[in-house]
Design an enzyme around this catalytic site. Structure first.
Site, PDB file in Angstrom:
ATOM      1  N   TYR A  70      42.844  24.939  50.288  1.00  0.00           N
ATOM      2  CA  TYR A  70      41.455  24.823  49.831  1.00  0.00           C
ATOM      3  C   TYR A  70      41.269  24.640  48.329  1.00  0.00           C
ATOM      4  O   TYR A  70      40.134  24.559  47.865  1.00  0.00           O
ATOM      5  CB  TYR A  70      40.621  26.024  50.312  1.00  0.00           C
ATOM      6  CG  TYR A  70      41.160  27.382  49.890  1.00  0.00           C
ATOM      7  CD1 TYR A  70      40.891  27.895  48.627  1.00  0.00           C
ATOM      8  CD2 TYR A  70      41.928  28.136  50.766  1.00  0.00           C
ATOM      9  CE1 TYR A  70      41.393  29.125  48.240  1.00  0.00           C
ATOM     10  CE2 TYR A  70      42.435  29.368  50.393  1.00  0.00           C
ATOM     11  CZ  TYR A  70      42.161  29.859  49.122  1.00  0.00           C
ATOM     12  OH  TYR A  70      42.653  31.075  48.747  1.00  0.00           O
TER      13      TYR A  70
ATOM     14  N   HIS B  94      44.607  34.466  47.833  1.00  0.00           N
ATOM     15  CA  HIS B  94      43.800  35.685  48.048  1.00  0.00           C
ATOM     16  C   HIS B  94      44.691  36.902  48.273  1.00  0.00           C
ATOM     17  O   HIS B  94      44.487  37.960  47.694  1.00  0.00           O
ATOM     18  CB  HIS B  94      42.869  35.492  49.256  1.00  0.00           C
ATOM     19  CG  HIS B  94      42.118  36.740  49.630  1.00  0.00           C
ATOM     20  ND1 HIS B  94      41.079  37.224  48.865  1.00  0.00           N
ATOM     21  CD2 HIS B  94      42.290  37.615  50.656  1.00  0.00           C
ATOM     22  CE1 HIS B  94      40.627  38.358  49.422  1.00  0.00           C
ATOM     23  NE2 HIS B  94      41.346  38.608  50.504  1.00  0.00           N
TER      24      HIS B  94
ATOM     25  N   ARG C  70      41.268  33.662  39.862  1.00  0.00           N
ATOM     26  CA  ARG C  70      42.309  34.279  40.697  1.00  0.00           C
ATOM     27  C   ARG C  70      43.536  33.379  40.659  1.00  0.00           C
ATOM     28  O   ARG C  70      43.504  32.289  41.229  1.00  0.00           O
ATOM     29  CB  ARG C  70      41.771  34.430  42.123  1.00  0.00           C
ATOM     30  CG  ARG C  70      42.530  35.415  42.979  1.00  0.00           C
ATOM     31  CD  ARG C  70      42.106  35.277  44.438  1.00  0.00           C
ATOM     32  NE  ARG C  70      42.619  34.041  45.006  1.00  0.00           N
ATOM     33  CZ  ARG C  70      42.031  33.344  45.986  1.00  0.00           C
ATOM     34  NH1 ARG C  70      40.909  33.754  46.520  1.00  0.00           N
ATOM     35  NH2 ARG C  70      42.572  32.227  46.428  1.00  0.00           N
TER      36      ARG C  70
HETATM   37  C1  LIG Z   1      32.096  43.775  54.560  1.00  0.00           C
HETATM   38  C2  LIG Z   1      33.320  42.927  54.554  1.00  0.00           C
HETATM   39  N1  LIG Z   1      33.249  41.638  54.914  1.00  0.00           N
HETATM   40  C3  LIG Z   1      34.343  40.856  54.892  1.00  0.00           C
HETATM   41  C4  LIG Z   1      35.567  41.380  54.513  1.00  0.00           C
HETATM   42  C5  LIG Z   1      36.802  40.498  54.492  1.00  0.00           C
HETATM   43  N2  LIG Z   1      37.102  40.190  53.082  1.00  0.00           N
HETATM   44  C6  LIG Z   1      38.024  40.899  52.392  1.00  0.00           C
HETATM   45  S1  LIG Z   1      38.145  40.394  50.794  1.00  0.00           S
HETATM   46  C7  LIG Z   1      36.986  39.205  51.013  1.00  0.00           C
HETATM   47  C8  LIG Z   1      36.592  38.296  49.884  1.00  0.00           C
HETATM   48  C9  LIG Z   1      35.894  39.007  48.790  1.00  0.00           C
HETATM   49  O1  LIG Z   1      35.675  38.110  47.729  1.00  0.00           O
HETATM   50  P1  LIG Z   1      35.233  38.648  46.321  1.00  0.00           P
HETATM   51  O2  LIG Z   1      34.216  39.690  46.459  1.00  0.00           O
HETATM   52  O3  LIG Z   1      34.888  37.487  45.462  1.00  0.00           O
HETATM   53  O4  LIG Z   1      36.549  39.384  45.783  1.00  0.00           O
HETATM   54  P2  LIG Z   1      37.962  38.737  45.418  1.00  0.00           P
HETATM   55  O5  LIG Z   1      38.864  38.938  46.614  1.00  0.00           O
HETATM   56  O6  LIG Z   1      37.752  37.319  45.103  1.00  0.00           O
HETATM   57  O7  LIG Z   1      38.451  39.496  44.256  1.00  0.00           O
HETATM   58  C10 LIG Z   1      36.502  39.210  52.327  1.00  0.00           C
HETATM   59  C11 LIG Z   1      35.502  38.277  52.844  1.00  0.00           C
HETATM   60  C12 LIG Z   1      35.603  42.743  54.169  1.00  0.00           C
HETATM   61  N3  LIG Z   1      36.731  43.336  53.773  1.00  0.00           N
HETATM   62  N4  LIG Z   1      34.483  43.493  54.170  1.00  0.00           N
END
Ligand SMILES: Cc1ncc(C[n+]2csc(CCOP(=O)(O)OP(=O)(O)O)c2C)c(N)n1
Ligand SMILES: [Mg+2]
Length: 330
Positions: free
Chosen positions: A261, A252, A248
């Site tokens: 971090y 975020h 990434r």
């Molecule tokens: C069920 C749920 N838990 C927490 C969140 C908050 N949240 C949004 S994106 C994210 C991180 C997801 O990480 P990843 O699956 O690795 O995807 P990336 O953003 O790195 O592409 C979180 C914890 C959410 N949207 N849905």
């Protein structure tokens, strides 16, 4: 001339140039969105940057007239390949009434467009996985030959939805391609603190399907594994789990500060593998991306992004009276 990898995959020069065009368009739209956000014009950005090769390489291996995409919020490359336009994406960024995703009701990144078989998703991560499995089941029952392509982050591969969906698809041999876009972080949590196994693809064996880990910065490598998975699905042999590893490149979201971090050196190191740079180099070596062609492409895409921005900025917001439409029956 360097080895011609795309020809051996059955891809023409025109097709790989189109692949690069789609990746570059995604990058340029994304970069514009950050500028619009930082200048106070759009509320939120969640980026595709660093994941374009995986998104576009995979989509080009699918039947874009027939297959279903169940993307997640970073998949600008997927939805562009499936037929969404720069204008559609900007309308979503500005939350205008004409936004095809939700009429300006949803946050950006909640892609959905019926005419292009892009299935709308929810904010809780991974809820698109059981949907993809259900659509594949319906297709199998109706003897159709489409596959469903569902993507999600590596952090999201810890959600129950993934495990339930993968197991059901494995048991019923459904034509689903599960593609994990492993960008090494789930917000601030590094992948080493997310997974007890070494690779996300190690989980495939538990659900009776093949699992592949592939270089997510290499669109041709991703194309090859997704093509194989799509052929397998169409032959009735069941699902495949693919893990495309990249990085990434942005925080975020526009509301995150990743300096808290991760080290800048780490990000700089990852940028050396940026597919927008490395795939352009490949196409130059192959004499497909000439200086003239590159200048032409940059101009074409910059114009497209400018027009889309201007159009969306000037477009109308939804009427306030329509706020409750589609909540229930209407
Ligand atoms: C069920 C749920 N838990 C927490 C969140 C908050 N949240 C949004 S994106 C994210 C991180 C997801 O990480 P990843 O699956 O690795 O995807 P990336 O953003 O790195 O592409 C979180 C914890 C959410 N949207 N849905
Ligand atoms: Mg992640």
């Amino acid at each position: 001339m360097a080895e011609n990898r795309h020809k051996s995959l059955g891809l023409s020069d025109e097709r790989v140039l189109e692949m690069f065009r789609t990746m570059l368009l995604a990058r340029k739209i994304d970069e514009r969105m950050w500028l619009l956000n930082r200048s106070g014009k759009i509320p939120f950005v969640i980026s595709c940057q660093g994941q374009e090769a995986a998104q576009v390489g995979a989509s080009f291996a699918l039947d874009l007239e027939k297959d279903y995409a169940l993307p997640y919020y970073r998949d600008m490359g997927v939805v562009l390949a499936f037929g969404m336009t720069a204008k559609d994406l900007m309308l979503s960024g500005f939350a205008k009434a004409e936004d095809p995703n939700s009429g300006g009701r949803q946050m950006p990144g909640h892609f959905g467009q019926k005419e292009n078989r892009i299935v709308t998703g929810s904010s809780p991560v991974t809820t698109q996985v059981p949907h993809a499995v259900g659509i594949a089941l319906a297709g199998k029952m109706e003897k159709k030959d489409f596959v469903t392509f569902v993507t999600f982050g590596e952090g999201s591969s810890n959600q129950g939805d993934f495990h339930e969906g993968a197991n059901f698809a494995g048991v019923h041999k459904l034509p689903v391609i599960f593609m994990v876009e492993n960008n090494k972080y789930a917000i601030s949590v590094p992948v080493s603190k997310q997974l007890a196994c070494e690779k996300v693809s190690d989980r495939a064996i538990g659900y009776g399907m093949p699992g592949h880990t592939v270089d997510g910065n290499d669109p041709l490598a991703v194309y090859a594994v997704v093509k194989e998975a799509a052929d397998r699905g169409r032959r009735g042999e069941g699902p495949t789990l693919i893990e495309a590893v990249s990085y990434r490149l942005t925080p975020h979201s526009s509301d995150d500060d990743d300096r808290t971090y991760r080290e800048r050196d780490e990000v700089a190191e990852a940028k050396k593998k940026d597919s927008i740079v490395t795939f352009a180099n490949y196409l130059r070596e192959q004499k497909i991306l000439t200086e003239e062609k590159e200048a032409e492409l940059n101009k074409e895409l910059d114009d497209l992004v400018n027009e889309a921005t201007e159009y969306a900025e000037n477009a109308a917001y939804a009427e306030a009276e329509s706020a409750m439409n589609y909540v229930y029956e209407e």
